[in-house]
Design a protein around this motif. Structure first.
Motif, PDB file in Angstrom:
ATOM      1  N   UNK A  14       0.805  -1.206   0.000  1.00  0.00           N
ATOM      2  CA  UNK A  14       0.000   0.000   0.000  1.00  0.00           C
ATOM      3  C   UNK A  14       0.844   1.264   0.000  1.00  0.00           C
ATOM      4  N   UNK A  15       2.152   1.142   0.093  1.00  0.00           N
ATOM      5  CA  UNK A  15       3.006   2.306   0.200  1.00  0.00           C
ATOM      6  C   UNK A  15       3.848   2.526  -1.052  1.00  0.00           C
ATOM      7  N   UNK A  16       3.411   1.995  -2.167  1.00  0.00           N
ATOM      8  CA  UNK A  16       4.145   2.144  -3.428  1.00  0.00           C
ATOM      9  C   UNK A  16       3.697   3.405  -4.138  1.00  0.00           C
ATOM     10  N   UNK A  17       4.615   4.296  -4.494  1.00  0.00           N
ATOM     11  CA  UNK A  17       4.289   5.507  -5.221  1.00  0.00           C
ATOM     12  C   UNK A  17       4.047   5.177  -6.685  1.00  0.00           C
ATOM     13  N   UNK A  18       3.010   5.804  -7.255  1.00  0.00           N
ATOM     14  CA  UNK A  18       2.641   5.555  -8.644  1.00  0.00           C
ATOM     15  C   UNK A  18       2.844   6.833  -9.432  1.00  0.00           C
ATOM     16  N   UNK A  19       3.931   6.956 -10.202  1.00  0.00           N
ATOM     17  CA  UNK A  19       4.154   8.161 -10.981  1.00  0.00           C
ATOM     18  C   UNK A  19       3.423   8.103 -12.313  1.00  0.00           C
ATOM     19  N   UNK A  20       3.038   9.257 -12.821  1.00  0.00           N
ATOM     20  CA  UNK A  20       2.431   9.324 -14.148  1.00  0.00           C
ATOM     21  C   UNK A  20       2.742  10.676 -14.752  1.00  0.00           C
ATOM     22  N   UNK A  33       1.400   9.517  -6.896  1.00  0.00           N
ATOM     23  CA  UNK A  33       0.381   9.182  -5.911  1.00  0.00           C
ATOM     24  C   UNK A  33       0.902   8.070  -5.013  1.00  0.00           C
ATOM     25  N   UNK A  34       0.886   8.307  -3.715  1.00  0.00           N
ATOM     26  CA  UNK A  34       1.328   7.299  -2.749  1.00  0.00           C
ATOM     27  C   UNK A  34       0.158   6.920  -1.865  1.00  0.00           C
ATOM     28  N   UNK A  35      -0.139   5.635  -1.794  1.00  0.00           N
ATOM     29  CA  UNK A  35      -1.253   5.179  -0.980  1.00  0.00           C
ATOM     30  C   UNK A  35      -0.937   5.321   0.505  1.00  0.00           C
ATOM     31  N   UNK A 450      -5.743  13.230  -0.855  1.00  0.00           N
ATOM     32  CA  UNK A 450      -7.002  12.991  -1.557  1.00  0.00           C
ATOM     33  C   UNK A 450      -7.564  11.613  -1.238  1.00  0.00           C
ATOM     34  N   UNK A 451      -8.832  11.436  -1.609  1.00  0.00           N
ATOM     35  CA  UNK A 451      -9.511  10.144  -1.447  1.00  0.00           C
ATOM     36  C   UNK A 451     -10.034   9.693  -2.808  1.00  0.00           C
ATOM     37  N   UNK A 457      -4.781   8.998  -0.465  1.00  0.00           N
ATOM     38  CA  UNK A 457      -3.585   9.164  -1.305  1.00  0.00           C
ATOM     39  C   UNK A 457      -2.841  10.448  -0.952  1.00  0.00           C
ATOM     40  N   UNK A 458      -1.521  10.334  -0.895  1.00  0.00           N
ATOM     41  CA  UNK A 458      -0.676  11.534  -0.855  1.00  0.00           C
ATOM     42  C   UNK A 458      -0.256  11.813  -2.288  1.00  0.00           C
TER      43      UNK A 458
END
Length: 463
Positions: A14-20, A33-35, A450-451, A457-458
């Motif tokens: 749940x702590x993996x950052x997702x770049x886009x 976005x980081x959960x 955010x939610x 999400x951070x």
């Protein structure tokens, strides 16, 4: 989440950052976005607090009768024993690096301070008013012991005990401390550990920006219950008394002082000890950044107008409360006003409009750009540097970057919240948390919490 030894942890996945990459935001914008955890059945979130830099979040959660503090999506050993009978008052320090909160165990309250190390203060019968100093190095709170209250500063109890403690304020330089207390039927201010003169009531404890001066409002009541209020400046009580005093303020350079006073049905601004003209109503008192100018809104004869350095401006049917603002370079003022059923935005000498609705005028940090929102029918748009853009069901959180190059805000589409940066939609969420919702950091990256789909999400977006 996994459970072990009575503790709850978020799994590492749940702590993996997702770049886009998002096209169109000054070329490409990078969103990360980081959960911070997903909703779990049986867990109830009672309160959430977002840090000042909008990069952290603390949540009070209840599960199976136990209370937990979830920080940045994790209950970890750094927080100590995680299960409580109750939790309240989570507060981040101004630099967002520390967190303090109150927890109840065995019927008693403790205050936990978490930073580079963990510190526990107490136990007490009750606690409240957890307050960090502006530089984040100090902390104070009130604590009840045996029916009396004390102030605890930097982990040490002050000498005085009182029936109630009503406010705690650090000076801007973090070196001084003031608090308002009640003893018997009287109220006092304790400044730098010294108990001041008694009053029937005290409020509006205010340090000057340079921390050298200190003022508050004192009040006494006659036998009919009528009140008279006065300023106490550096321990000296003013001879001038009024029916009411509010909005006391020092100028940014600490050399000037002003407040709004009401006397015999009229309201006025008192600036540097001199009473201004009386009006039916006065509000939104402001100093300019260079301390040279003073502005406020006044109402007389059913009309509202801005008074700038004693000069009354154009009359309107209404001026939107809280809209009056100076540009950072102190050269102009702006506000939103209504006249004949239409709305206008005033930028210095220029009147923009008419619109069906208008609000939130704002200057960029370099004072060169100007933005506000307008409403037409069910739609709201942003007007930036004279150009109207976008259509949303609602618009809020206008935020400039420190270098003034980027503007971000939140638009509503149906039940969704969309983040817009430089006119481009860069994120879609169920909700965005925090009192101000968005913040740019020193590197001009946009940060928010955010939610989406039951997940917190951070988010960081670099234009």
């Amino acid at each position: 989440m996994v459970f072990g030894r009575g503790r709850m942890y978020l799994t590492i996945s749940l702590l993996i950052a997702i770049p886009s990459l998002i096209g169109g935001c000054g070329g490409n914008a990078r969103r990360v976005e980081q959960s911070l955890g997903k909703d779990m059945p049986g867990w109830s979130i009672k309160a959430q607090v977002v840090s000042p830099d909008y990069k952290r979040i603390a949540s009070i959660a209840v599960h199976s009768g136990n209370w937990y503090l979830i920080v940045d999506g994790d209950i970890s050993s750094s927080l100590g024993d995680d299960q409580f009978e109750g939790l309240k008052d989570p507060v981040f320090s101004p630099d967002s690096r520390k967190l303090a909160y109150a927890g109840k165990k065995n019927g008693k309250w403790i205050v936990i301070l978490v930073g580079s190390a963990r510190k526990v203060l107490g136990p007490y019968d009750d606690v409240g008013l957890i307050t960090f100093s502006p530089n984040s190095s100090r902390m104070a709170f009130k604590a009840r012991k045996g029916g009396k209250w004390v102030v605890v500063v930097d982990g040490v109890e002050e000498k005085g005990v009182y029936e109630e403690i009503k406010a705690i304020v650090f000076s801007p330089d973090s070196k001084r401390l003031a608090y308002a207390v009640q003893s018997g039927k009287k109220e006092f201010v304790v400044l730098d550990g010294v108990l001041g003169k008694d009053h029937d009531r005290v409020r509006s404890l205010t340090f000057s920006p340079d921390s050298k001066r200190f003022a508050y409002v004192g009040t006494w009541f006659d036998f009919l219950g009528r009140q008279r209020s006065y300023i106490v400046m550096d321990g000296i009580e003013s001879d001038s008394q009024y029916d009411e005093i509010r909005s006391i303020a020092f100028s940014p350079d600490s050399k000037r002082f002003a407040f709004i006073a009401r006397m015999e049905g009229k309201e006025m601004v008192v600036l540097d000890g001199k009473e201004g003209k009386g009006y039916n109503a006065v509000r939104d008192l402001l100093f300019s950044s260079d301390s040279r100018s003073v502005a406020y809104c006044a109402r007389e004869g059913g009309k509202w107008f801005v008074v700038l350095d004693g000069k009354e401006g154009k009359a309107y049917d209404y001026i939107l409360e809280g809209s009056l603002t100076f540009s950072p370079d102190s050269s102009k003022i702006a506000y939103a006003a209504d006249k004949d059923g239409m709305s206008f935005v005033i930028d210095g000498e220029k009147e923009n409009g008419p619109y069906e609705n208008a609000a939130y005028p704002m200057y960029s940090p370099d004072s060169r750009r100007f933005v506000y929102i307008v409403g037409n029918g069910p739609w709201w748009s942003v007007v930036l540097d004279g150009r109207e853009r976008g259509r949303y069901m609602d618009v809020k959180a206008l935020t400039f970057s420190p270098d003034s190059r980027h503007l971000a805000y939140i638009g509503k589409i149906g039940d969704r919240k969309v983040v817009i940066v430089d006119g481009k939609e860069v994120g879609d969420y169920d909700d965005i948390l925090g009192s101000k919702w968005l913040a740019f950091d020193e590197s001009n990256s946009l940060c928010f919490i955010a939610r989406r789909s039951g997940e917190t999400l951070k988010v960081s977006i670099r234009p």
